[in-house]
Motif scaffolding. Structure first.
Motif, PDB file in Angstrom:
ATOM      1  N   ALA A   6       0.877  -1.171   0.000  1.00 61.95           N
ATOM      2  CA  ALA A   6       0.000   0.000   0.000  1.00 61.95           C
ATOM      3  C   ALA A   6       0.905   1.209   0.000  1.00 61.95           C
ATOM      4  N   GLU A   7       0.725   2.044  -0.983  1.00 56.23           N
ATOM      5  CA  GLU A   7       1.589   3.228  -1.025  1.00 56.23           C
ATOM      6  C   GLU A   7       0.789   4.482  -1.345  1.00 56.23           C
ATOM      7  N   PHE A   8       1.285   5.565  -0.808  1.00 56.03           N
ATOM      8  CA  PHE A   8       0.680   6.856  -1.080  1.00 56.03           C
ATOM      9  C   PHE A   8       1.079   7.274  -2.494  1.00 56.03           C
ATOM     10  N   ILE A   9       0.109   7.691  -3.288  1.00 46.01           N
ATOM     11  CA  ILE A   9       0.414   8.090  -4.661  1.00 46.01           C
ATOM     12  C   ILE A   9       0.524   9.609  -4.796  1.00 46.01           C
ATOM     13  N   LYS A  10      -0.569  10.300  -4.495  1.00 47.32           N
ATOM     14  CA  LYS A  10      -0.499  11.761  -4.589  1.00 47.32           C
ATOM     15  C   LYS A  10      -1.657  12.460  -3.894  1.00 47.32           C
ATOM     16  N   SER A  11      -1.465  13.724  -3.608  1.00 41.38           N
ATOM     17  CA  SER A  11      -2.511  14.585  -3.060  1.00 41.38           C
ATOM     18  C   SER A  11      -2.990  15.506  -4.165  1.00 41.38           C
ATOM     19  N   CYS A  12      -4.302  15.626  -4.305  1.00 37.31           N
ATOM     20  CA  CYS A  12      -4.823  16.449  -5.397  1.00 37.31           C
ATOM     21  C   CYS A  12      -5.741  17.534  -4.860  1.00 37.31           C
ATOM     22  N   GLU A  13      -5.559  18.728  -5.372  1.00 35.47           N
ATOM     23  CA  GLU A  13      -6.419  19.843  -4.983  1.00 35.47           C
ATOM     24  C   GLU A  13      -7.540  20.054  -5.977  1.00 35.47           C
ATOM     25  N   LYS A  14      -7.352  19.575  -7.197  1.00 37.14           N
ATOM     26  CA  LYS A  14      -8.418  19.720  -8.192  1.00 37.14           C
ATOM     27  C   LYS A  14      -8.489  18.496  -9.101  1.00 37.14           C
ATOM     28  N   PRO A  15      -9.687  18.300  -9.690  1.00 38.28           N
ATOM     29  CA  PRO A  15      -9.929  17.096 -10.479  1.00 38.28           C
ATOM     30  C   PRO A  15      -8.892  16.852 -11.578  1.00 38.28           C
ATOM     31  N   GLU A  16      -8.332  17.928 -12.157  1.00 33.09           N
ATOM     32  CA  GLU A  16      -7.349  17.740 -13.233  1.00 33.09           C
ATOM     33  C   GLU A  16      -6.144  16.937 -12.760  1.00 33.09           C
ATOM     34  N   GLN A  17      -5.936  16.943 -11.446  1.00 30.80           N
ATOM     35  CA  GLN A  17      -4.739  16.267 -10.919  1.00 30.80           C
ATOM     36  C   GLN A  17      -4.988  14.796 -10.570  1.00 30.80           C
ATOM     37  N   PHE A  18      -6.247  14.348 -10.626  1.00 30.19           N
ATOM     38  CA  PHE A  18      -6.528  12.963 -10.244  1.00 30.19           C
ATOM     39  C   PHE A  18      -5.752  11.998 -11.129  1.00 30.19           C
ATOM     40  N   CYS A  60      -6.992  18.198   3.537  1.00 27.45           N
ATOM     41  CA  CYS A  60      -7.706  19.169   2.710  1.00 27.45           C
ATOM     42  C   CYS A  60      -7.495  18.920   1.224  1.00 27.45           C
ATOM     43  N   THR A  61      -6.937  17.774   0.925  1.00 21.98           N
ATOM     44  CA  THR A  61      -6.782  17.395  -0.467  1.00 21.98           C
ATOM     45  C   THR A  61      -7.306  15.969  -0.603  1.00 21.98           C
ATOM     46  N   ALA A  62      -7.574  15.546  -1.833  1.00 24.29           N
ATOM     47  CA  ALA A  62      -7.941  14.146  -2.047  1.00 24.29           C
ATOM     48  C   ALA A  62      -6.637  13.367  -2.133  1.00 24.29           C
ATOM     49  N   PHE A  77      -5.902  -1.819  -6.894  1.00 26.21           N
ATOM     50  CA  PHE A  77      -7.011  -0.873  -6.768  1.00 26.21           C
ATOM     51  C   PHE A  77      -6.529   0.317  -5.947  1.00 26.21           C
ATOM     52  N   SER A  78      -7.367   1.349  -5.872  1.00 29.17           N
ATOM     53  CA  SER A  78      -6.956   2.556  -5.159  1.00 29.17           C
ATOM     54  C   SER A  78      -7.975   2.935  -4.099  1.00 29.17           C
ATOM     55  N   TRP A  79      -7.479   3.648  -3.110  1.00 25.26           N
ATOM     56  CA  TRP A  79      -8.341   4.240  -2.098  1.00 25.26           C
ATOM     57  C   TRP A  79      -8.133   5.737  -2.146  1.00 25.26           C
ATOM     58  N   VAL A  80      -9.220   6.454  -1.930  1.00 22.86           N
ATOM     59  CA  VAL A  80      -9.122   7.904  -1.948  1.00 22.86           C
ATOM     60  C   VAL A  80      -9.642   8.463  -0.630  1.00 22.86           C
ATOM     61  N   GLY A  99     -15.551  21.738  -1.748  1.00 18.53           N
ATOM     62  CA  GLY A  99     -16.873  21.323  -2.217  1.00 18.53           C
ATOM     63  C   GLY A  99     -16.825  20.842  -3.657  1.00 18.53           C
ATOM     64  N   PRO A 100     -16.412  21.732  -4.579  1.00 18.20           N
ATOM     65  CA  PRO A 100     -16.374  21.338  -5.984  1.00 18.20           C
ATOM     66  C   PRO A 100     -15.411  20.178  -6.244  1.00 18.20           C
ATOM     67  N   MET A 101     -14.346  20.111  -5.450  1.00 17.39           N
ATOM     68  CA  MET A 101     -13.379  19.031  -5.649  1.00 17.39           C
ATOM     69  C   MET A 101     -14.009  17.684  -5.306  1.00 17.39           C
ATOM     70  N   ILE A 102     -14.665  17.609  -4.155  1.00 19.13           N
ATOM     71  CA  ILE A 102     -15.306  16.361  -3.737  1.00 19.13           C
ATOM     72  C   ILE A 102     -16.434  16.015  -4.706  1.00 19.13           C
ATOM     73  N   GLU A 103     -17.201  17.048  -5.059  1.00 15.56           N
ATOM     74  CA  GLU A 103     -18.317  16.826  -5.968  1.00 15.56           C
ATOM     75  C   GLU A 103     -17.812  16.362  -7.335  1.00 15.56           C
ATOM     76  N   GLY A 104     -16.763  17.020  -7.802  1.00 14.09           N
ATOM     77  CA  GLY A 104     -16.162  16.643  -9.089  1.00 14.09           C
ATOM     78  C   GLY A 104     -15.696  15.205  -9.060  1.00 14.09           C
ATOM     79  N   TYR A 105     -15.085  14.842  -7.957  1.00 19.77           N
ATOM     80  CA  TYR A 105     -14.587  13.483  -7.838  1.00 19.77           C
ATOM     81  C   TYR A 105     -15.743  12.476  -7.868  1.00 19.77           C
ATOM     82  N   LEU A 106     -16.759  12.714  -7.037  1.00 22.82           N
ATOM     83  CA  LEU A 106     -17.836  11.728  -6.887  1.00 22.82           C
ATOM     84  C   LEU A 106     -18.751  11.628  -8.105  1.00 22.82           C
ATOM     85  N   THR A 107     -18.841  12.719  -8.853  1.00 22.95           N
ATOM     86  CA  THR A 107     -19.770  12.686  -9.987  1.00 22.95           C
ATOM     87  C   THR A 107     -19.104  12.318 -11.311  1.00 22.95           C
ATOM     88  N   GLU A 108     -17.799  12.496 -11.402  1.00 24.37           N
ATOM     89  CA  GLU A 108     -17.156  12.274 -12.705  1.00 24.37           C
ATOM     90  C   GLU A 108     -15.975  11.333 -12.628  1.00 24.37           C
TER      91      GLU A 108
END
Ligand SMILES: Nc1nc2c(ncn2[C@@H]2O[C@H](COP(=O)(O)OP(=O)(O)OP(=O)(O)O)[C@@H](O)[C@H]2O)c(=O)[nH]1
Ligand SMILES: [Mg+2]
Length: 202
Positions: A6-18, A60-62, A77-80, A99-108
Motif C-alpha cells: 500500500a503506497e501513497f500516490i499523490k494529493s490532489c487539490e483539483k480534479p485535473e490532478q486525479f 484538505c486534499t484528495a 485498486f486505489s483508495w481515496v 466542495g467542488p473538488m469532492i463533488e467533481g470526484y464523486l460525480t465524474e
C-alpha cells in the motif's frame, strides 16, 4: 484479501490532478474528524500511511493510495481519502475549494466502485443525512461505517446502529458496519464489504 503493498500516490487539490491509471477505486467520505484517515490505516495495519490529526480539517486534499493485493482477479485498486466536510472553523475560501473538488470526484469518476460513508457511532448530524441521500441519488454504492464504537458501551452499540439506520434512512440492502480504529473491531467485516464493492459492477 491479502494486501501485498500500500503506497501513497499523490494529493490532489483539483480534479485535473486525479491519477489516470484506471484502477478501480473506493472513496472514504465523511465529516471532518470522523476518522477517515484512521480507518484507512487500521484496515491496512499501518500507523501512519494516512495522516491522522486531532485538529479537524487536517486532510484538505484528495489523497490517493495504491494497493496491490495477492489476488489473481483483483490485483490493483486505489483508495481515496477525501477531505472531511462540515467543519466550520476551516476558512470559507478553503471550504469553497473542497466542495467542488469532492463533488467533481464523486460525480465524474468512472473508476469509482463504491463509497465508504463514515459517521460517528455516537450520532449522525444533518450533513451526514444529506450526504448519504446525495450519494444514493448519484447512484453510487455506499457502505455506511459507524466509527469510534470503542467510545460506546456494549449496551449502547445496538441502539446506535438502529438510530443511524433510522436517521440516515439506510435501505435494507445497504451495509452498516461498526468499526473502531483503536481496537480494529469490524475490520474483517469491512474488508468483505470492500471486496464486494470492488468485485461487482453495480
Ligand atoms: N477512540 C477513537 N478515536 C478515533 C477513532 N478513529 C479516529 N479517532 C480519532 O479521531 C481523530 C480524527 O481522526 P482522523 O482519522 O484524522 O479523522 P479524519 O476523518 O481523517 O479527519 P479529517 O482529515 O480532518 O477530515 C483523531 O484524534 C483520531 O485519533 C476510533 O475508532 N476510536
Ligand atoms: Mg483525514
Amino acid at each position: 484479501m491479502k494486501i501485498l503493498s500500500a503506497e501513497f500516490i499523490k494529493s490532489c487539490e483539483k480534479p485535473e490532478q486525479f491519477p489516470r491509471d484506471g484502477f478501480p477505486e473506493i472513496a472514504f467520505v465523511g465529516r471532518s474528524n470522523v476518522g477517515k484517515s484512521s480507518l484507512l490505516n487500521s484496515l491496512l495495519h499501518r500507523r501512519k500511511l494516512a495522516k491522522v490529526s486531532r485538529t479537524p480539517g487536517k486532510t484538505c486534499t484528495a489523497n490517493f493510495f495504491r494497493l496491490t493485493a495477492g489476488d489473481a482477479l483483483l490485483k490493483r485498486f486505489s483508495w481515496v481519502d477525501l477531505p472531511g466536510y462540515g467543519y466550520a472553523k476551516v476558512a470559507k475560501s478553503v471550504q469553497a475549494q473542497w466542495g467542488p473538488m469532492i463533488e467533481g470526484y464523486l460525480t465524474e469518476r468512472p473508476e469509482l466502485m463504491g463509497v465508504l460513508l463514515l459517521v460517528d457511532a455516537r450520532g449522525v448530524e444533518r450533513h451526514d443525512v444529506t450526504t448519504f441521500a446525495w450519494l444514493r441519488a448519484l447512484g453510487l454504492r455506499v457502505v455506511v461505517v459507524a466509527t469510534k464504537v470503542d467510545k460506546l458501551s456494549r449496551a449502547e452499540r445496538r441502539g446506535s446502529l438502529v438510530a443511524i439506520r433510522d436517521s440516515l434512512n439506510v435501505p435494507e440492502g445497504t451495509e452498516l458496519i461498526s468499526y473502531s480504529s483503536v481496537t480494529h473491531e469490524g475490520r474483517d467485516e469491512l474488508w468483505r464489504a470492500i471486496r464486494g464493492l470492488l468485485e461487482s459492477p453495480g
